[in-house]
Design a protein around this motif. Sequence first.
Motif, PDB file in Angstrom:
ATOM      1  N   ALA A 175      26.436  -9.428  74.266  1.00 32.27           N
ATOM      2  CA  ALA A 175      25.536  -8.290  74.051  1.00 32.27           C
ATOM      3  C   ALA A 175      26.222  -7.148  73.323  1.00 32.27           C
ATOM      4  O   ALA A 175      25.616  -6.483  72.475  1.00 32.27           O
ATOM      5  CB  ALA A 175      24.988  -7.795  75.392  1.00 32.27           C
ATOM      6  N   ASP A 176      27.498  -6.919  73.635  1.00 31.75           N
ATOM      7  CA  ASP A 176      28.225  -5.814  73.008  1.00 31.75           C
ATOM      8  C   ASP A 176      28.450  -6.018  71.515  1.00 31.75           C
ATOM      9  O   ASP A 176      28.755  -5.065  70.788  1.00 31.75           O
ATOM     10  CB  ASP A 176      29.575  -5.594  73.706  1.00 31.75           C
ATOM     11  N   LYS A 177      28.315  -7.254  71.047  1.00 28.00           N
ATOM     12  CA  LYS A 177      28.504  -7.524  69.623  1.00 28.00           C
ATOM     13  C   LYS A 177      27.219  -7.352  68.817  1.00 28.00           C
ATOM     14  O   LYS A 177      27.248  -7.365  67.588  1.00 28.00           O
ATOM     15  CB  LYS A 177      29.033  -8.953  69.434  1.00 28.00           C
ATOM     16  N   ILE A 178      26.106  -7.207  69.520  1.00 23.06           N
ATOM     17  CA  ILE A 178      24.819  -7.047  68.856  1.00 23.06           C
ATOM     18  C   ILE A 178      24.466  -5.561  68.792  1.00 23.06           C
ATOM     19  O   ILE A 178      24.444  -4.887  69.824  1.00 23.06           O
ATOM     20  CB  ILE A 178      23.719  -7.807  69.616  1.00 23.06           C
ATOM     21  N   PRO A 179      24.184  -5.000  67.620  1.00 23.07           N
ATOM     22  CA  PRO A 179      23.853  -3.570  67.516  1.00 23.07           C
ATOM     23  C   PRO A 179      22.651  -3.215  68.385  1.00 23.07           C
ATOM     24  O   PRO A 179      21.762  -4.045  68.601  1.00 23.07           O
ATOM     25  CB  PRO A 179      23.526  -3.404  66.026  1.00 23.07           C
ATOM     26  N   PHE A 180      22.633  -1.972  68.871  1.00 24.75           N
ATOM     27  CA  PHE A 180      21.506  -1.487  69.666  1.00 24.75           C
ATOM     28  C   PHE A 180      21.339   0.002  69.357  1.00 24.75           C
ATOM     29  O   PHE A 180      21.682   0.869  70.154  1.00 24.75           O
ATOM     30  CB  PHE A 180      21.758  -1.714  71.159  1.00 24.75           C
ATOM     31  N   SER A 181      20.795   0.293  68.190  1.00 26.90           N
ATOM     32  CA  SER A 181      20.571   1.679  67.775  1.00 26.90           C
ATOM     33  C   SER A 181      19.550   1.708  66.648  1.00 26.90           C
ATOM     34  O   SER A 181      19.380   0.718  65.918  1.00 26.90           O
ATOM     35  CB  SER A 181      21.875   2.334  67.300  1.00 26.90           C
ATOM     36  N   SER A 182      18.873   2.844  66.510  1.00 24.52           N
ATOM     37  CA  SER A 182      17.867   2.992  65.462  1.00 24.52           C
ATOM     38  C   SER A 182      18.488   2.879  64.080  1.00 24.52           C
ATOM     39  O   SER A 182      17.868   2.368  63.140  1.00 24.52           O
ATOM     40  CB  SER A 182      17.156   4.342  65.613  1.00 24.52           C
ATOM     41  N   GLU A 183      19.714   3.360  63.949  1.00 25.81           N
ATOM     42  CA  GLU A 183      20.397   3.309  62.658  1.00 25.81           C
ATOM     43  C   GLU A 183      20.676   1.879  62.217  1.00 25.81           C
ATOM     44  O   GLU A 183      20.792   1.589  61.031  1.00 25.81           O
ATOM     45  CB  GLU A 183      21.717   4.090  62.728  1.00 25.81           C
ATOM     46  N   LYS A 184      20.785   0.984  63.181  1.00 29.47           N
ATOM     47  CA  LYS A 184      21.110  -0.414  62.890  1.00 29.47           C
ATOM     48  C   LYS A 184      19.882  -1.327  63.024  1.00 29.47           C
ATOM     49  O   LYS A 184      20.017  -2.539  63.132  1.00 29.47           O
ATOM     50  CB  LYS A 184      22.194  -0.902  63.850  1.00 29.47           C
ATOM     51  N   MET A 185      18.672  -0.727  63.019  1.00 28.10           N
ATOM     52  CA  MET A 185      17.481  -1.519  63.278  1.00 28.10           C
ATOM     53  C   MET A 185      17.276  -2.630  62.259  1.00 28.10           C
ATOM     54  O   MET A 185      16.879  -3.749  62.612  1.00 28.10           O
ATOM     55  CB  MET A 185      16.250  -0.613  63.323  1.00 28.10           C
ATOM     56  N   ALA A 186      17.553  -2.362  61.006  1.00 31.58           N
ATOM     57  CA  ALA A 186      17.391  -3.396  59.978  1.00 31.58           C
ATOM     58  C   ALA A 186      18.290  -4.593  60.280  1.00 31.58           C
ATOM     59  O   ALA A 186      17.880  -5.754  60.153  1.00 31.58           O
ATOM     60  CB  ALA A 186      17.704  -2.824  58.600  1.00 31.58           C
ATOM     61  N   GLU A 187      19.507  -4.299  60.713  1.00 31.15           N
ATOM     62  CA  GLU A 187      20.449  -5.363  61.059  1.00 31.15           C
ATOM     63  C   GLU A 187      19.990  -6.120  62.304  1.00 31.15           C
ATOM     64  O   GLU A 187      20.120  -7.349  62.385  1.00 31.15           O
ATOM     65  CB  GLU A 187      21.834  -4.758  61.285  1.00 31.15           C
ATOM     66  N   ILE A 188      19.451  -5.389  63.279  1.00 32.44           N
ATOM     67  CA  ILE A 188      18.964  -6.015  64.511  1.00 32.44           C
ATOM     68  C   ILE A 188      17.823  -6.978  64.207  1.00 32.44           C
ATOM     69  O   ILE A 188      17.807  -8.127  64.659  1.00 32.44           O
ATOM     70  CB  ILE A 188      18.494  -4.945  65.518  1.00 32.44           C
ATOM     71  N   LEU A 189      16.851  -6.517  63.420  1.00 37.83           N
ATOM     72  CA  LEU A 189      15.697  -7.349  63.089  1.00 37.83           C
ATOM     73  C   LEU A 189      16.117  -8.580  62.290  1.00 37.83           C
ATOM     74  O   LEU A 189      15.584  -9.677  62.501  1.00 37.83           O
ATOM     75  CB  LEU A 189      14.672  -6.525  62.304  1.00 37.83           C
TER      76      LEU A 189
END
Length: 303
Positions: free
Chosen positions: A124-138
């Motif tokens: 989980a810590d390797k997966i981004p969790f922030s609005s700034e990284k939303m494109a990367e998360i999606l």
Amino acid sequence: MEYFLFKLLLPILTFVSVALVASQAADDVSPDAYWKSVLPNAPMPKVVKDILHNEWIEGKSTSVGEGKPRYSPTYYAATETEIHDTRNVGVFFFGKDLKRGTKMKLYFTKTTNAETTFLPRQVADKIPFSSEKMAEILDQFSMKPYSKEAEVMKKTVKLCEEPGIKGEEKYCATSLESMIDFSTSKVGKSVQPISTEVERETNKLQEYRVSRVKKMGGEKSVVCHELNYAYAVFYCHKFTSTTAYVVSLVGIDGTKANAVAVCHADTSAWNPKSLAFQVLKVKPGTVPLCHFLSEDHVVWVQN
């Protein structure tokens, strides 16, 4: 729109495989093993067991909860849908009504996504969790930027990034290990995690009678609510002047439940348009307010 589970979780499964191969002893870093090492005497609530032991089934579809809010904080302004939903009426009540013999109309149902699972913290810590990284998360979950699922994901992350209100200490736990760490840091390691458990799912609004009320712990408690997301994420917060109870209930059809109720002595900082005030017709800070928690919540109390 729903995505097949194998498409949604393939990147995560890759992360898990890499993490487990890199580990000398996978059991030492698993969420289950971490619980046992930190909380050896604390029984695991059913909701945690269910999420922890969910299995990946290829071809089974899933969603992140589109169109169905997993958790709407009681101190935020209520939506029109929430205000007119009759299932919300009995959830809120006055502290004076928390006693044997009280009758309430309640609706107990599970809102947890059956496919949601906890990720090991190192994953989980390797997966981004922030609005700034939303494109990367999606992109990580192969979600289209303007899909309904994407909007749900964005709202969850935004909720986690908003500052807490006065008297609230909040934290969004993206793993079971981080939920344990936050809760024990606020309550202490001598804790008892509790959650609402219903004998059977009735999926209907009906009258329940209070048969027993048991106060749990002291004044320190942390409440964790599961959010809509691609994997298990819990919104945890600690309030001052908050007390937890386990309320034994018997429905008119004989259904039994041990429901967790939380009572807030100070609501002066809450939004005047929150659902609790709309339902009970009172103003912030005037009287102690209580509410029941559904089965996908975990309350951490002093043992």
